[in-house]
Motif scaffolding. Structure first.
Motif, PDB file in Angstrom:
ATOM      1  N   UNK A 221     -13.106  28.214 -22.017  1.00 31.63           N
ATOM      2  CA  UNK A 221     -14.388  28.898 -22.185  1.00 31.63           C
ATOM      3  C   UNK A 221     -15.059  28.936 -20.810  1.00 31.63           C
ATOM      4  N   UNK A 222     -16.321  29.382 -20.742  1.00 32.48           N
ATOM      5  CA  UNK A 222     -16.963  29.540 -19.438  1.00 32.48           C
ATOM      6  C   UNK A 222     -17.105  28.241 -18.652  1.00 32.48           C
ATOM      7  N   UNK A 223     -17.587  27.155 -19.319  1.00 30.24           N
ATOM      8  CA  UNK A 223     -17.844  25.951 -18.530  1.00 30.24           C
ATOM      9  C   UNK A 223     -17.064  24.736 -19.023  1.00 30.24           C
ATOM     10  N   UNK A 224     -16.178  24.930 -20.007  1.00 33.11           N
ATOM     11  CA  UNK A 224     -15.362  23.800 -20.487  1.00 33.11           C
ATOM     12  C   UNK A 224     -14.100  24.335 -21.162  1.00 33.11           C
ATOM     13  N   UNK A 225     -13.196  23.460 -21.531  1.00 36.63           N
ATOM     14  CA  UNK A 225     -11.978  23.921 -22.205  1.00 36.63           C
ATOM     15  C   UNK A 225     -11.760  23.128 -23.490  1.00 36.63           C
ATOM     16  N   UNK A 226     -10.999  23.723 -24.416  1.00 31.18           N
ATOM     17  CA  UNK A 226     -10.718  23.101 -25.708  1.00 31.18           C
ATOM     18  C   UNK A 226      -9.206  23.017 -25.903  1.00 31.18           C
ATOM     19  N   UNK A 227      -8.760  22.026 -26.662  1.00 30.84           N
ATOM     20  CA  UNK A 227      -7.330  21.822 -26.897  1.00 30.84           C
ATOM     21  C   UNK A 227      -7.027  21.969 -28.376  1.00 30.84           C
TER      22      UNK A 227
END
Length: 732
Positions: A221-227
């Protein structure tokens, strides 16, 4: 009015005791005062007699004479230190000596050191016991005001004798049997064999490990990531097609926040140090060996008197120490610790269950600073490092917990579940004492990293910029280093397959060996060339692997020695009979010899060199010691050995890497270990730079040496460091 004889374990401790007891007439082997005569051992002065002392036939190693089971074990005066023994014996038997105070180390082995000397000297005088945890003047004075009757430690002595006799009966018989059967120097014992077995088993696991490919799916995403995670919250996908179908299903789609959980969490400081935990941290942070850490600790306890007794297996202090905490904090209120120590002193010291618990302290409490102010200028860099660890841990248990908010975000991307984790620190608490490198956080799941998360609410839409597929591979278990090997010796039930009941026994008995012996066992394994180091990792040699094949199964099991330790503990508490324990050891030894005799395995020397032994003509074997390579004769009775190469502390004048010394006699040379450096120089030439001509006063030389050694430690690029490291400075 008669005098009291005080028997210490070492000269340095003897001198400290004499000073406090106002005995100042130094007679060389003892120091005399009006009331007290203080003398010392040099470690053990008396030991169990070698087999040869019982019968001529044991001089020759042969299967026919095994097992060796003397009816009564005899004591013998150790040759190396016999001069001191006879001095002590004379004092013990002196007519004006009415009473003996045992002031050796306050533990099982310390008890044995003193009692064996008294027994061998044939003395029957009243005995009192000094039992203290630190060597400061105050602790010594308090200890002498509260001397315990010797009878209180009779069972501890019995347990110590049982330990020594069991190691003789089992270890010497097993070692002789294996050596005679296979004509090779093979050593076995109740602690060394199971320790070696764990190292060999780990190597087998690594060799037989088949890595598996797995995949993880990452949404950015714009300012973080997801798993991506499945319904069991596991992010690893072991099927490539399944992983690709998740990527295809979610690519180009946006996400929606399904849940946000914010959990306030508290993390308390780790418990105080016992010896094993300290050895582990010193190995992890600075690569110190277990033996090295113990000897640094011993100096801080005995010589500098700034830390308490090292050989402890407790990580708590008892209630009676709480009253001394203020004084200890005042003592360490110097330099970098001043502000934190002062802060604790300004408030009320919270002596909570996290570090104060009488039920978790047996002979000695955890390692903590004493009430003596440190003079850190006199510390070597190693001593400063170890002191620093103990002080930080001591301060941290009295500080508030580390508090943070654990945030977990779960999002839905086209029907698939993705998560992200983050932490917001509320209060650093005890972590203010440490820099990041000092703290070993528990290993986290590598696939889902902690990150700084934006403020989101349930139902929020998340713009997904990309979906990526990452490939990974499962890893084999890690090899042991000295730190993790100590953990395995302490808790073998986590490293070997045993049933629940056996695991419970292992857990209750404190594992393999004791805090006092583990470092020596690891050294012994290195010195008998059954393990070697590759970088920091410990690997078994061919000899080690073969030896474990040849050692009978029961002797390899950590359960056997754990049961023994638990029984020795029971003997020391007067709950079990020492005679029945020794009887069982003898029976076990008989079974052990039968098992070795009946085994048909073969031992093969696969490290023969093309060089013959100058003494007996047999081929020499190439072995790797801790600090280099040696050739040793394969014949145990010959015992010839020579250095091939040895890493020194001397630094290369060109690239400052360590130098290796190779060869013998005139052909000896120094060679740089640096990959891209070609420095090599004849030893005679290299050493000439540091040669001193003419005679100088011994004391002056000692002072110069000490000064140079100190400078060399402070500036480790100095080539003097190595040469001085090998010179013994006399203890005046």
């Amino acid at each position: 009015m008669g005098k009291i004889l005080v028997l210490a374990e070492k000269p340095s401790v003897g001198r400290d005791l004499a000073k406090v007891l106002k005995a100042n007439n130094n007679k060389g082997a003892y120091i005399e005062g009006n009331k007290y005569v203080v003398t010392w051992a040099l470690g053990h002065l008396v030991g169990l007699q070698d087999p040869e002392g019982y019968d001529e036939k044991y001089k020759t190693w042969s299967m026919e004479t095994l097992p060796m089971l003397p009816k009564y074990m005899k004591l013998t005066v150790l040759k190396k230190t016999s001069k001191q023994f006879y001095e002590v014996k004379k004092l013990l038997n002196r007519n004006d000596i009415d009473e003996i105070v045992i002031a050796t180390d306050a533990g099982r082995e310390g008890e044995l050191v003193a009692r064996w000397i008294i027994e061998k000297a044939g003395v029957k005088k009243p005995i009192k016991r000094l039992w203290i945890s630190s060597q400061t003047d105050k602790a010594i004075l308090d200890g002498f005001k509260n001397l315990k009757p010797g009878s209180q430690y009779e069972n501890l002595y019995k347990a110590a004798v049982c330990r020594a006799e069991a190691d003789w009966i089992v270890g010497l018989n097993a070692t002789r049997a294996l050596t005679c059967k296979h004509n090779a120097q093979l050593s076995a014992g109740r602690v060394q064999s199971p320790t070696l077995a764990m190292i060999v088993n780990r190597e087998e696991e690594i060799k037989n490990f088949i890595p598996k490919d797995y995949y993880t799916v990452l949404a950015k995403a714009n300012s973080f990531s997801l798993t991506y995670v499945n319904k069991d919250n596991n992010g690893r996908i072991f099927n490539e097609d399944a992983a690709n179908s998740i990527v295809n299903k979610t690519r180009g789609k946006d996400g929606e926040v399904v849940s946000i959980t914010e959990t306030p969490k508290k993390k308390f400081a780790p418990a105080l140090y016992d010896l094993t935990e300290l050895q582990r941290d010193a190995n992890r942070i600075w690569g110190y060996s277990a033996k090295q850490t113990l000897s640094i600790m011993q100096r801080l306890y005995e010589n500098h008197k700034v830390l308490t007794y090292p050989r402890t297996d407790s990580r708590y202090i008892s209630r009676d120490i709480v009253g001394t905490l203020e004084e200890r904090l005042k003592a360490i209120s110097v330099g970098q610790y001043r502000s934190i120590a002062s802060e604790i002193l300004r408030g009320k010291i919270n002596a909570h269950k996290g570090f104060v618990d009488d039920s978790k302290v047996s002979d000695h409490h955890a390692i903590i600073p004493t009430e003596q102010k440190p003079n850190t200028v006199n510390f070597s860099s190693e001593e400063r490092n170890i002191y620093d660890l103990v002080v930080k841990r001591f301060l941290s248990v009295m500080l508030p917990p580390f508090e943070y908010i654990q945030t977990n975000i779960a999002a839905d991307i086209n029907g698939e579940r993705f998560i992200a984790k983050g932490q917001v620190i509320k209060s650093k608490g005890w972590k203010v004492v440490y820099s990041k490198e000092d703290i070993e956080d528990s290993p986290k799941d590598d696939d889902i990293k902690e990150q700084v998360l934006p403020k989101l609410n349930k139902g929020d839409k998340i713009k997904i910029n990309s979906i990526n597929l990452n490939k990974g591979q499962t890893k084999p278990p890690a090899r042991f280093n000295e730190g993790t090997l100590l953990s395995a010796m302490e808790n073998p039930q986590k490293y070997v397959n045993v049933n629940k009941e056996a695991a419970k026994t292992l857990n209750e008995t404190g594992g393999l060996g004791t805090v006092a012996t583990r470092a020596d066992i690891i050294e012994k394994l290195f010195n008998s060339f059954v393990i070697e180091k590759k970088g920091k990792e410990i690997v078994p040699t061919s000899k080690g692997k073969q030896l474990i094949e040849l050692v009978p199964n029961e002797l390899k099991s950590p359960l056997l020695t754990a049961k023994w330790e638990s029984r020795l503990d029971a003997i020391s508490k007067g709950k079990e009979s020492d005679t029945s324990f020794i009887k069982e050891m003898k029976n076990y030894s008989i079974a052990l010899i039968e098992s070795i005799k009946g085994d048909n395995s073969k031992f093969i020397h696969d490290n023969k060199t093309g060089k013959k032994c100058p003494n007996c003509g047999k081929y020499l074997l190439e072995v790797k010691g801790k600090n280099g390579v040696m050739n040793v004769c394969q014949d145990r009775e010959c015992g010839y050995k020579e250095n091939v190469s040895r890493t020194t502390n001397a630094r290369c004048p060109e690239c400052k890497k360590k130098l290796e010394v190779r060869g013998q006699g005139d052909g000896k040379i120094y060679v740089c270990t640096g990959a891209n450096c070609n420095f090599r120089e004849k030893a005679a030439q290299f050493e000439k730079r540091f040669d001193k001509k003419g005679k100088v006063d011994k004391r002056e030389v000692n002072n110069i040496m000490k000064k140079m050694k100190k400078e060399a430690e402070d500036f480790n690029n100095n080539p003097f460091a190595a040469l001085l490291g090998n010179i013994k400075i006399e203890d005046k």
